[in-house]
Design a protein around this motif. Structure first.
Motif, PDB file in Angstrom:
ATOM      1  N   SER A 189       0.851  -1.194   0.000  1.00 15.09           N
ATOM      2  CA  SER A 189       0.000   0.000   0.000  1.00 15.09           C
ATOM      3  C   SER A 189       0.887   1.244   0.000  1.00 15.09           C
ATOM      4  CB  SER A 189      -0.932   0.020   1.204  1.00 15.09           C
ATOM      5  OG  SER A 189      -0.192   0.159   2.391  1.00 15.09           O
ATOM      6  N   TRP A 191       2.511   4.760   1.052  1.00 14.71           N
ATOM      7  CA  TRP A 191       2.792   5.510   2.272  1.00 14.71           C
ATOM      8  C   TRP A 191       2.537   6.964   1.905  1.00 14.71           C
ATOM      9  CZ3 TRP A 191       3.319   3.497   6.954  1.00 14.71           C
ATOM     10  CH2 TRP A 191       3.757   4.328   7.989  1.00 14.71           C
ATOM     11  N   TRP A 192       1.290   7.423   2.148  1.00 14.01           N
ATOM     12  CA  TRP A 192       0.787   8.666   1.593  1.00 14.01           C
ATOM     13  C   TRP A 192       1.582   9.904   1.959  1.00 14.01           C
ATOM     14  CZ3 TRP A 192      -1.683   8.142  -2.588  1.00 14.01           C
ATOM     15  CH2 TRP A 192      -2.500   7.041  -2.794  1.00 14.01           C
ATOM     16  N   SER A 193       2.132   9.945   3.132  1.00 11.69           N
ATOM     17  CA  SER A 193       2.895  11.132   3.528  1.00 11.69           C
ATOM     18  C   SER A 193       4.092  11.347   2.598  1.00 11.69           C
ATOM     19  CB  SER A 193       3.344  11.014   4.982  1.00 11.69           C
ATOM     20  OG  SER A 193       3.991   9.782   5.207  1.00 11.69           O
ATOM     21  N   ASP A 198       3.765  12.054   8.573  1.00 15.94           N
ATOM     22  CA  ASP A 198       3.906  10.723   9.199  1.00 15.94           C
ATOM     23  C   ASP A 198       3.294  10.708  10.590  1.00 15.94           C
ATOM     24  OD1 ASP A 198       5.205   9.459   7.101  1.00 15.94           O
ATOM     25  OD2 ASP A 198       7.210   9.681   7.956  1.00 15.94           O
ATOM     26  N   ILE A 208      -0.744  11.400  10.091  1.00 12.43           N
ATOM     27  CA  ILE A 208      -1.499  10.333   9.408  1.00 12.43           C
ATOM     28  C   ILE A 208      -1.311   8.981  10.087  1.00 12.43           C
ATOM     29  CG2 ILE A 208      -1.756   9.036   7.240  1.00 12.43           C
ATOM     30  CD1 ILE A 208      -0.848  11.607   5.757  1.00 12.43           C
ATOM     31  N   TYR A 209      -0.065   8.659  10.457  1.00 14.88           N
ATOM     32  CA  TYR A 209       0.256   7.307  10.915  1.00 14.88           C
ATOM     33  C   TYR A 209       0.633   7.213  12.392  1.00 14.88           C
ATOM     34  CZ  TYR A 209       0.466   6.603   5.874  1.00 14.88           C
ATOM     35  OH  TYR A 209       0.169   6.562   4.544  1.00 14.88           O
ATOM     36  N   GLU A 230       3.330   7.996  13.831  1.00 12.18           N
ATOM     37  CA  GLU A 230       4.692   7.455  13.928  1.00 12.18           C
ATOM     38  C   GLU A 230       5.477   8.196  15.008  1.00 12.18           C
ATOM     39  OE1 GLU A 230       6.520   5.019  11.957  1.00 12.18           O
ATOM     40  OE2 GLU A 230       4.473   4.370  11.535  1.00 12.18           O
TER      41      GLU A 230
END
Length: 187
Positions: free
Chosen positions: A76, A78-80, A134, A137-138, A140
């Motif tokens: 998939s 990693w949109w960032s 990151d 969105i995630y 992290e």
């Protein structure tokens, strides 16, 4: 080539550029030692395409190429980082839209200016925007994403500075200098 509308030539360049970006991202990247962060030759090619075909092509090649590479090879996107790839392609294309590369001129002054532009664009993208996205969105860890961003920025700045400059210089040499016909006529 860099008009406001998308010519057939630009659309084809986006398709081919995307394919080359994916292939380089998969087969011509070198692990950096930092998790999920590589030295990517694809950004040198992205810079060439952005300079030659403009900001829309550069942005779309960065966006589609990175999203497709991530989807194909990691499951998939990693949109960032996809967003930052698009931003890098767009901004390099935008900042160099009045370059003289199409006229066969990519001399020292243009090389220095190009490298200042690409270094600023990549530093902002990879050191600031990618890590912040990151985190947002995630969720992290802060220290991890800023380290990854700094390594990606340094690697991409050097890669584009060396390989990108070589590619753009080679491309410019294939173009007819705008005054070469005038010189021939005076002989």
């Amino acid at each position: 080539m860099k008009g406001n509308n998308l010519s057939t030539k630009t659309i084809v360049a986006i398709g081919i550029g995307t394919a080359v970006f994916v292939i380089l991202g998969r087969f011509a990247s070198i692990p950096s030692g930092i998790p999920n962060t590589s030295i990517e030759t694809s950004y040198a090619f992205l810079a060439l395409m952005a300079v030659v075909f403009g900001p829309i092509a550069g942005g779309l090649i960065g966006f589609i190429g990175h999203a497709l590479k991530d989807a194909l090879f990691y499951g998939s996107p990693w949109w960032s980082w996809v967003i930052v790839s698009a931003l890098v392609g767009f901004l390099i294309g935008y900042a160099t839209r009045k370059s003289t590369v199409q006229e066969g001129v990519f001399a020292t002054k243009q090389i220095v200016l190009f490298n200042i532009i690409q270094a600023i664009v990549q530093a902002i993208g990879w050191i600031l925007i990618a890590p912040i996205l990151d985190i947002l969105i995630y969720a992290e860890p802060v220290n991890k994403v800023f380290l990854q961003g700094a390594v990606a920025a340094a690697a991409n700045i050097v890669t584009v500075g060396v390989l990108g400059t070589i590619l753009i210089t080679a491309y410019a040499k294939t173009r007819t200098k705008s005054d070469s016909l005038k010189k021939e006529e005076t002989l």
